[in-house]
Design an enzyme around this catalytic site. Structure first.
Site, mmCIF file in Angstrom:
data_model
loop_
_atom_site.group_PDB
_atom_site.id
_atom_site.type_symbol
_atom_site.label_atom_id
_atom_site.label_comp_id
_atom_site.label_asym_id
_atom_site.label_seq_id
_atom_site.Cartn_x
_atom_site.Cartn_y
_atom_site.Cartn_z
ATOM 1 C CE LYS A 191 -1.962 2.610 3.027
ATOM 2 N NZ LYS A 191 -1.779 3.871 2.272
ATOM 3 C CB SER A 245 4.396 9.096 11.838
ATOM 4 O OG SER A 245 3.155 8.434 11.917
ATOM 5 N N GLY A 249 3.126 3.850 13.547
ATOM 6 C CA GLY A 249 3.843 2.593 13.806
ATOM 7 C C GLY A 249 3.330 1.908 15.072
ATOM 8 C CD GLU A 266 12.896 3.991 8.628
ATOM 9 O OE1 GLU A 266 12.835 4.900 9.487
ATOM 10 O OE2 GLU A 266 12.848 4.202 7.409
ATOM 11 C CB CYS A 300 12.863 8.719 8.992
ATOM 12 S SG CYS A 300 13.681 7.619 7.857
ATOM 13 C CD GLU A 402 10.242 12.148 12.288
ATOM 14 O OE1 GLU A 402 9.181 11.561 12.494
ATOM 15 O OE2 GLU A 402 11.189 11.652 11.650
HETATM 16 P P1 ADP Z 1 2.205 10.753 7.907
HETATM 17 O O1 ADP Z 1 1.582 11.014 9.246
HETATM 18 O O2 ADP Z 1 3.519 11.398 7.744
HETATM 19 O O3 ADP Z 1 1.318 10.971 6.723
HETATM 20 P P2 ADP Z 1 1.885 7.940 8.393
HETATM 21 O O4 ADP Z 1 2.879 7.250 9.228
HETATM 22 O O5 ADP Z 1 0.542 8.155 8.988
HETATM 23 O O6 ADP Z 1 2.579 9.249 7.892
HETATM 24 O O7 ADP Z 1 1.695 7.166 7.005
HETATM 25 C C1 ADP Z 1 2.605 6.268 6.455
HETATM 26 C C2 ADP Z 1 1.845 5.169 5.781
HETATM 27 O O8 ADP Z 1 1.018 4.519 6.754
HETATM 28 C C3 ADP Z 1 0.891 5.620 4.682
HETATM 29 O O9 ADP Z 1 0.913 4.649 3.637
HETATM 30 C C4 ADP Z 1 -0.456 5.625 5.370
HETATM 31 O O10 ADP Z 1 -1.546 5.459 4.501
HETATM 32 C C5 ADP Z 1 -0.319 4.440 6.292
HETATM 33 N N1 ADP Z 1 -1.225 4.462 7.454
HETATM 34 C C6 ADP Z 1 -1.674 5.536 8.127
HETATM 35 N N2 ADP Z 1 -2.479 5.160 9.137
HETATM 36 C C7 ADP Z 1 -2.564 3.808 9.103
HETATM 37 C C8 ADP Z 1 -3.227 2.816 9.905
HETATM 38 N N3 ADP Z 1 -3.971 3.141 10.934
HETATM 39 N N4 ADP Z 1 -3.061 1.517 9.563
HETATM 40 C C9 ADP Z 1 -2.270 1.172 8.530
HETATM 41 N N5 ADP Z 1 -1.633 2.045 7.751
HETATM 42 C C10 ADP Z 1 -1.754 3.355 8.030
#
Ligand code: ADP
Length: 502
Positions: A191, A245, A249, A266, A300, A402
């Site tokens: 994804k 983030s 994570g 990561e 990062c 961050e």
């Molecule tokens: P940012 O906050 O910088 O946009 P994220 O860490 O939220 O970064 O996003 C990184 C990836 O994780 C993206 O592909 C996002 O769609 C996905 N993502 C965000 N929230 C979720 C979740 N609850 N479960 C799984 N994947 C997620």
């Protein structure tokens, strides 16, 4: 023109026909999760609308990946043959390098020279590196009771791997995860980030042409909360690899416990760059600029805390300011001389600006920048001036959190012990840099610093042969190099009794 493709003309004049479906079983199909609007961060125009996956689409992709995993035509393919397919995909991506780099820059805002020379080079070489491993993954023989018993290990794939990709290096992060997963014989549902869905769609076109059987690689654009969550909570997914983030994570780690998925994470960082008085000051200043301002600060591992020994603080600050002035040219990411393009989205742009306000209100002193960059984009676009704060203390948000933008703090320290303590004083532990000409000090500090990676007299080095990852709240597990294979294989121990009779 089918409604699953769109004709585009990029800002650099390149004509691109882009698939806009989700990719399951070697076919583009319409997703049922609505659309994702890809926005050009340079002028805020809509580049394209692509399909988003619903939870049901994710289920279909997982079923395809499971079937492909159970089918011996991938998993039991001899390593050299699996590698050959990966090499072929790398060749096809190389043949389309300009288009892929164009999409990356258009969608993400990073300079074209970076997309082409760095990101695409890395994507292609990463796939080739792991293609080369595909026939070198094997276990060990372990003598146990000599003459009577021995054991051996088998390296086996984990199964269906969910891979969740961030927006700062859309194609490169996909390659880091796909390479080892495929080399080890896994199947994948990947994804991309909803902010940058385009380049991977173009790359997906060459998956079946390269020879991957249907279902081995499935690409589902989609929103984190819907498609991402559906993937992480799916009971038939064996592993989740995530880059993003720390907050996301942690949420993923919780959700992935539903069937105790194997995970690699990561996540965030607040990497220190320590400048000792015995360093080459010109080099320290130049690398400090690279360390935080590259990729719009959206790395990062960005060295966002510059810790400088008190005795050289003033001299360093002067040289650092000069390095930013001469190198950090902000502008159109398709222009040859641009070092820094726009932030990826309005949300990120506003986030960085809010940290600039926090830095001011907490009492930091603005050394340079601190404003939206108004000289490009005719009032549009997410451009921010390279920003540096001094007079920052360790409790401040801008020291601890961050920010993910062209923003760093410069803080002074007195002794080596102070520097190590201050460097380790965050919840993160990803990158770290040390500037000194004293060999003993360099290795002493490298050993004591809480980080997954240390750069001595450098910043941001990364190489596909070298393990990459963090400690503390910067993540779990390692990517790249031989260590990256460990994240996508499991070890089975087989005990053999040759002669012990009861
Ligand atoms: P940012 O906050 O910088 O946009 P994220 O860490 O939220 O970064 O996003 C990184 C990836 O994780 C993206 O592909 C996002 O769609 C996905 N993502 C965000 N929230 C979720 C979740 N609850 N479960 C799984 N994947 C997620």
């Amino acid at each position: 023109m089918s409604d699953l493709k769109v004709d585009l003309t990029a800002p650099n004049g390149r004509k691109i026909t882009l698939p806009i479906g989700i990719y399951i079983n070697n076919e583009f199909v319409k997703g049922n999760g609505g659309e994702i609007e890809s926005i050009n961060p340079t002028d805020e125009s809509v580049i394209a609308k692509v399909s988003a996956a619903s939870a049901d689409d994710v289920d279909a992709a997982v079923k395809a990946a499971r079937q492909a995993f159970n089918d011996p035509s991938w998993r039991d393919l001899p390593g050299p043959d699996r590698g050959a397919i990966m090499f072929k995909w790398a060749d096809l991506l190389e043949a389309n390098r300009e288009t892929l780099a164009t999409l990356e820059t258009w969608d993400n805002g990073k300079p074209y020279s970076v997309s082409y020379n760095e990101d695409l080079a890395e994507v292609i070489s990463c796939l080739r590196y792991y293609a080369g491993w595909a026939d070198k993954i094997h276990g060990q023989t372990i003598p146990t009771t000599p003459g009577m018993k021995f054991a051996y290990t088998l390296k086996q794939p984990i199964g269906v791997c969910g891979q969740i990709i961030p927006w700062n290096y859309p194609l490169a992060m996909a390659a880091w995860k796909l390479g080892p997963a495929l080399a080890c014989g896994n199947t994948v549902v990947l994804k991309p980030a909803e902010q940058t869905p385009l380049s991977i769609l173009f790359a997906a076109q060459f998956i079946s042409e390269a020879g991957f059987p249907p279902g081995v690689i499935n690409i589902i654009n989609g929103y984190g909360k819907e498609a991402g969550h559906a993937l992480v909570s799916h009971l038939d997914v064996d592993k989740i690899a995530f880059t993003g983030s720390t907050a996301t994570g942690k949420a993923i780690m919780k959700t992935a416990s539903v069937n105790m998925k194997n995970i690699t994470l990561e996540t965030g960082g607040k990497s220190p760059l320590i400048v000792f008085e015995d360093c080459d000051l010109d080099q320290a200043a130049k690398w400090s600029q690279i360390g935080i301002m590259s990729n719009q600060g959206q790395i990062c591992t960005a060295t966002s805390r510059v810790l400088v020994q008190e005795s050289i603080l003033d001299k360093f600050v002067e040289k650092f300011q000069e390095a930013i002035k001469t190198t950090s040219k902000v502008g159109d990411p398709f222009a040859d001389d641009t070092f820094q393009g726009p932030q990826v989205t309005r949300a990120q742009y506003e986030r960085v600006l809010s940290y600039i306000e926090a830095g001011k209100s907490e009492g930091g002193k603005l050394l340079t920048g601190g404003e939206p960059h108004k000289n490009v984009g005719e009032g549009k676009g997410f451009f921010i001036e390279p920003t540096v704060f001094t007079d920052v203390t360790e409790e401040m948000k801008v020291y601890q959190e961050e920010i993910f933008g062209p923003f760093c703090v410069v803080v002074s320290f007195k002794t080596e012990e102070d520097a190590i303590r201050m460097a380790n004083n965050t919840t993160y532990g990803l990158g770290s840099a040390i500037f000194t000409q004293n060999l003993e000090r360099a290795h002493r500090v490298a050993e004591k610093i809480e980080a997954g990676m240390v750069w001595i007299n450098s910043s941001q080095d990364s190489d596909i042969r070298v393990p990459f990852g963090g400690v503390k709240q910067s993540g779990i597990g390692r990517e790249l190099g031989e260590a990256g294979l460990a994240a996508y294989s499991q070890t089975k121990a087989v005990h053999v009794n040759l002669g012990l009779k009861l």
